[in-house]
Design a protein around this motif. Sequence first.
Motif, PDB file in Angstrom:
ATOM      1  N   THR A  10       0.851  -1.183   0.000  1.00 13.63           N
ATOM      2  CA  THR A  10       0.000   0.000   0.000  1.00 13.63           C
ATOM      3  C   THR A  10       0.887   1.233   0.000  1.00 13.63           C
ATOM      4  OG1 THR A  10      -0.107  -0.015   2.424  1.00 13.63           O
ATOM      5  CG2 THR A  10      -1.869  -1.157   1.225  1.00 13.63           C
ATOM      6  N   ARG A  11       0.360   2.325  -0.481  1.00 14.07           N
ATOM      7  CA  ARG A  11       1.174   3.532  -0.596  1.00 14.07           C
ATOM      8  C   ARG A  11       1.536   4.062   0.784  1.00 14.07           C
ATOM      9  NH1 ARG A  11      -0.243   9.113  -3.901  1.00 14.07           N
ATOM     10  NH2 ARG A  11       1.868   9.958  -3.854  1.00 14.07           N
ATOM     11  N   ASP A  12       2.808   4.387   0.951  1.00 10.25           N
ATOM     12  CA  ASP A  12       3.310   4.897   2.220  1.00 10.25           C
ATOM     13  C   ASP A  12       4.438   5.879   1.917  1.00 10.25           C
ATOM     14  OD1 ASP A  12       4.609   5.329   4.676  1.00 10.25           O
ATOM     15  OD2 ASP A  12       4.032   3.354   5.423  1.00 10.25           O
ATOM     16  N   PRO A  13       4.354   7.117   2.426  1.00 10.45           N
ATOM     17  CA  PRO A  13       5.421   8.093   2.164  1.00 10.45           C
ATOM     18  C   PRO A  13       6.803   7.603   2.578  1.00 10.45           C
ATOM     19  CG  PRO A  13       3.523   9.158   3.184  1.00 10.45           C
ATOM     20  CD  PRO A  13       3.271   7.681   3.248  1.00 10.45           C
ATOM     21  N   LYS A  14       6.849   6.712   3.566  1.00 12.19           N
ATOM     22  CA  LYS A  14       8.144   6.221   4.039  1.00 12.19           C
ATOM     23  C   LYS A  14       8.810   5.291   3.031  1.00 12.19           C
ATOM     24  CE  LYS A  14       7.347   6.735   9.005  1.00 12.19           C
ATOM     25  NZ  LYS A  14       6.052   7.427   8.907  1.00 12.19           N
ATOM     26  N   GLN A  15       8.066   4.840   2.029  1.00 16.90           N
ATOM     27  CA  GLN A  15       8.695   4.067   0.958  1.00 16.90           C
ATOM     28  C   GLN A  15       9.716   4.928   0.216  1.00 16.90           C
ATOM     29  OE1 GLN A  15       5.408   2.662  -1.368  1.00 16.90           O
ATOM     30  NE2 GLN A  15       4.752   1.169   0.165  1.00 16.90           N
ATOM     31  N   GLY A  16       9.449   6.232   0.140  1.00 14.48           N
ATOM     32  CA  GLY A  16      10.417   7.143  -0.470  1.00 14.48           C
ATOM     33  C   GLY A  16      11.692   7.233   0.346  1.00 14.48           C
ATOM     34  N   SER A  17      11.554   7.193   1.674  1.00 16.21           N
ATOM     35  CA  SER A  17      12.739   7.203   2.539  1.00 16.21           C
ATOM     36  C   SER A  17      13.558   5.937   2.338  1.00 16.21           C
ATOM     37  CB  SER A  17      12.316   7.331   4.007  1.00 16.21           C
ATOM     38  OG  SER A  17      11.675   8.567   4.242  1.00 16.21           O
ATOM     39  N   TRP A  18      12.856   4.804   2.218  1.00 17.09           N
ATOM     40  CA  TRP A  18      13.583   3.557   1.963  1.00 17.09           C
ATOM     41  C   TRP A  18      14.240   3.593   0.590  1.00 17.09           C
ATOM     42  CZ3 TRP A  18      16.235  -0.223   3.578  1.00 17.09           C
ATOM     43  CH2 TRP A  18      16.541  -1.287   2.726  1.00 17.09           C
ATOM     44  N   ASP A  19      13.569   4.167  -0.397  1.00 15.32           N
ATOM     45  CA  ASP A  19      14.157   4.253  -1.731  1.00 15.32           C
ATOM     46  C   ASP A  19      15.426   5.102  -1.695  1.00 15.32           C
ATOM     47  OD1 ASP A  19      13.617   3.438  -4.571  1.00 15.32           O
ATOM     48  OD2 ASP A  19      13.767   5.598  -4.886  1.00 15.32           O
ATOM     49  N   ALA A  20      15.432   6.152  -0.869  1.00 16.30           N
ATOM     50  CA  ALA A  20      16.639   6.970  -0.709  1.00 16.30           C
ATOM     51  C   ALA A  20      17.764   6.137  -0.101  1.00 16.30           C
ATOM     52  CB  ALA A  20      16.341   8.184   0.167  1.00 16.30           C
ATOM     53  N   PHE A  21      17.437   5.343   0.918  1.00 15.96           N
ATOM     54  CA  PHE A  21      18.439   4.457   1.527  1.00 15.96           C
ATOM     55  C   PHE A  21      18.944   3.447   0.500  1.00 15.96           C
ATOM     56  CE2 PHE A  21      19.988   0.787   3.782  1.00 15.96           C
ATOM     57  CZ  PHE A  21      20.591   1.286   4.926  1.00 15.96           C
ATOM     58  N   ALA A  22      18.018   2.877  -0.274  1.00 15.12           N
ATOM     59  CA  ALA A  22      18.399   1.879  -1.276  1.00 15.12           C
ATOM     60  C   ALA A  22      19.289   2.492  -2.358  1.00 15.12           C
ATOM     61  CB  ALA A  22      17.148   1.262  -1.897  1.00 15.12           C
ATOM     62  N   LEU A  23      19.033   3.748  -2.720  1.00 13.99           N
ATOM     63  CA  LEU A  23      19.891   4.424  -3.694  1.00 13.99           C
ATOM     64  C   LEU A  23      21.304   4.597  -3.145  1.00 13.99           C
ATOM     65  CD1 LEU A  23      17.609   7.200  -5.253  1.00 13.99           C
ATOM     66  CD2 LEU A  23      18.794   5.368  -6.481  1.00 13.99           C
ATOM     67  N   LEU A  24      21.412   4.976  -1.885  1.00 14.84           N
ATOM     68  CA  LEU A  24      22.731   5.101  -1.263  1.00 14.84           C
ATOM     69  C   LEU A  24      23.427   3.739  -1.212  1.00 14.84           C
ATOM     70  CD1 LEU A  24      21.830   7.529   1.671  1.00 14.84           C
ATOM     71  CD2 LEU A  24      23.269   8.063  -0.306  1.00 14.84           C
ATOM     72  N   HIS A  25      22.671   2.715  -0.881  1.00 11.82           N
ATOM     73  CA  HIS A  25      23.215   1.355  -0.863  1.00 11.82           C
ATOM     74  C   HIS A  25      23.742   0.979  -2.245  1.00 11.82           C
ATOM     75  CE1 HIS A  25      22.613  -3.043  -1.482  1.00 11.82           C
ATOM     76  NE2 HIS A  25      23.180  -3.129  -0.299  1.00 11.82           N
ATOM     77  N   TRP A  26      23.001   1.339  -3.285  1.00 15.27           N
ATOM     78  CA  TRP A  26      23.420   1.057  -4.665  1.00 15.27           C
ATOM     79  C   TRP A  26      24.689   1.827  -5.017  1.00 15.27           C
ATOM     80  CZ3 TRP A  26      22.077   4.476  -9.114  1.00 15.27           C
ATOM     81  CH2 TRP A  26      22.491   3.927 -10.337  1.00 15.27           C
ATOM     82  N   LEU A  27      24.765   3.091  -4.614  1.00 15.31           N
ATOM     83  CA  LEU A  27      25.964   3.886  -4.883  1.00 15.31           C
ATOM     84  C   LEU A  27      27.183   3.300  -4.177  1.00 15.31           C
ATOM     85  CD1 LEU A  27      24.505   7.514  -4.581  1.00 15.31           C
ATOM     86  CD2 LEU A  27      25.169   6.317  -6.679  1.00 15.31           C
ATOM     87  N   GLY A  28      26.954   2.662  -3.039  1.00 16.99           N
ATOM     88  CA  GLY A  28      28.061   2.083  -2.291  1.00 16.99           C
ATOM     89  C   GLY A  28      28.457   0.694  -2.736  1.00 16.99           C
ATOM     90  N   ALA A  29      27.554   0.004  -3.442  1.00 17.08           N
ATOM     91  CA  ALA A  29      27.824  -1.393  -3.786  1.00 17.08           C
ATOM     92  C   ALA A  29      27.671  -1.714  -5.264  1.00 17.08           C
ATOM     93  CB  ALA A  29      26.895  -2.314  -2.981  1.00 17.08           C
ATOM     94  N   GLY A  30      27.013  -0.850  -6.019  1.00 15.54           N
ATOM     95  CA  GLY A  30      26.718  -1.158  -7.418  1.00 15.54           C
ATOM     96  C   GLY A  30      27.909  -0.984  -8.340  1.00 15.54           C
ATOM     97  N   SER A  31      27.751  -1.473  -9.544  1.00 13.20           N
ATOM     98  CA  SER A  31      28.785  -1.340 -10.565  1.00 13.20           C
ATOM     99  C   SER A  31      28.991   0.133 -10.915  1.00 13.20           C
ATOM    100  CB  SER A  31      28.363  -2.113 -11.819  1.00 13.20           C
ATOM    101  OG  SER A  31      29.024  -1.629 -12.963  1.00 13.20           O
ATOM    102  N   PRO A  32      30.231   0.616 -10.942  1.00 13.52           N
ATOM    103  CA  PRO A  32      30.470   2.010 -11.331  1.00 13.52           C
ATOM    104  C   PRO A  32      29.902   2.347 -12.705  1.00 13.52           C
ATOM    105  CG  PRO A  32      32.447   1.081 -10.353  1.00 13.52           C
ATOM    106  CD  PRO A  32      31.483  -0.059 -10.532  1.00 13.52           C
ATOM    107  N   THR A  33      29.986   1.403 -13.635  1.00 16.11           N
ATOM    108  CA  THR A  33      29.445   1.645 -14.971  1.00 16.11           C
ATOM    109  C   THR A  33      27.934   1.831 -14.919  1.00 16.11           C
ATOM    110  OG1 THR A  33      31.211   0.350 -15.997  1.00 16.11           O
ATOM    111  CG2 THR A  33      29.226   0.726 -17.304  1.00 16.11           C
ATOM    112  N   SER A  34      27.251   0.979 -14.162  1.00 21.57           N
ATOM    113  CA  SER A  34      25.796   1.103 -14.070  1.00 21.57           C
ATOM    114  C   SER A  34      25.405   2.404 -13.382  1.00 21.57           C
ATOM    115  CB  SER A  34      25.208  -0.096 -13.314  1.00 21.57           C
ATOM    116  OG  SER A  34      25.553  -0.057 -11.941  1.00 21.57           O
TER     117      SER A  34
END
Length: 209
Positions: free
Chosen positions: A13-37
């Motif tokens: 269900t829609r929850d504004p805090k999903q945006g907060s988690w998406d921000a955390f997930a983006l940081l996680h991706w920047l810290g662990a994802g492929s530099p090319t991606s």
Amino acid sequence: MHCVESEGGGCVTRDPKQGSWDAFALLHWLGAGSPTSILQALRRELEHHRDAYAVQDRFVVLTARYREPLRGAECQPESATPLAALLPRVVSRVQTRMKDLGLWRSDFEQLVTALASEAEDGLSDGWLVHMTCFGDPYEIWVATAKEDERQVVVGMLTSLPTWLDGGPLADEHVEGRLRNRTVGSTTTLGVIREGTVDTRWIPIPIEEF
């Protein structure tokens, strides 16, 4: 988890805090994802992040994808870590990594600061719950946020890097996943053990980072 097993994406269900988690997930991706991606997809990911419906849709797709694999996997909570304790470690990792890659500029610093602030606003009282399963996918991490007097699920990870206290699957879990994997039997990603592929015989450049 019972809801995901029975309803899949219908649990979301829609929850504004999903945006907060998406921000955390983006940081996680920047810290662990492929530099090319990261270089190729960062702008698109940020545009996606600005759209609350797109963030919700991504969570719907993820839960729908794991509906069948989680059925019968018998997952149960193993441990829980406050997201407030993990966030500074993620930010520090991103800063160090982007500096090493030569990507740390003032605009990137502003981006990381903004994402960290958004994540902290919604997840300061939340938890990252490590769940282990008797069957494939063997382990997942469920993110929660506080709503009134209860915790609600706002996101999920299917892997965690070692710098966030994650680790590789145990050998018996890997072997079990390989044995259980047949064509069309599951929608989760396969496992490739280090050393399985001889990179000298792959006619494409292998990214190093």
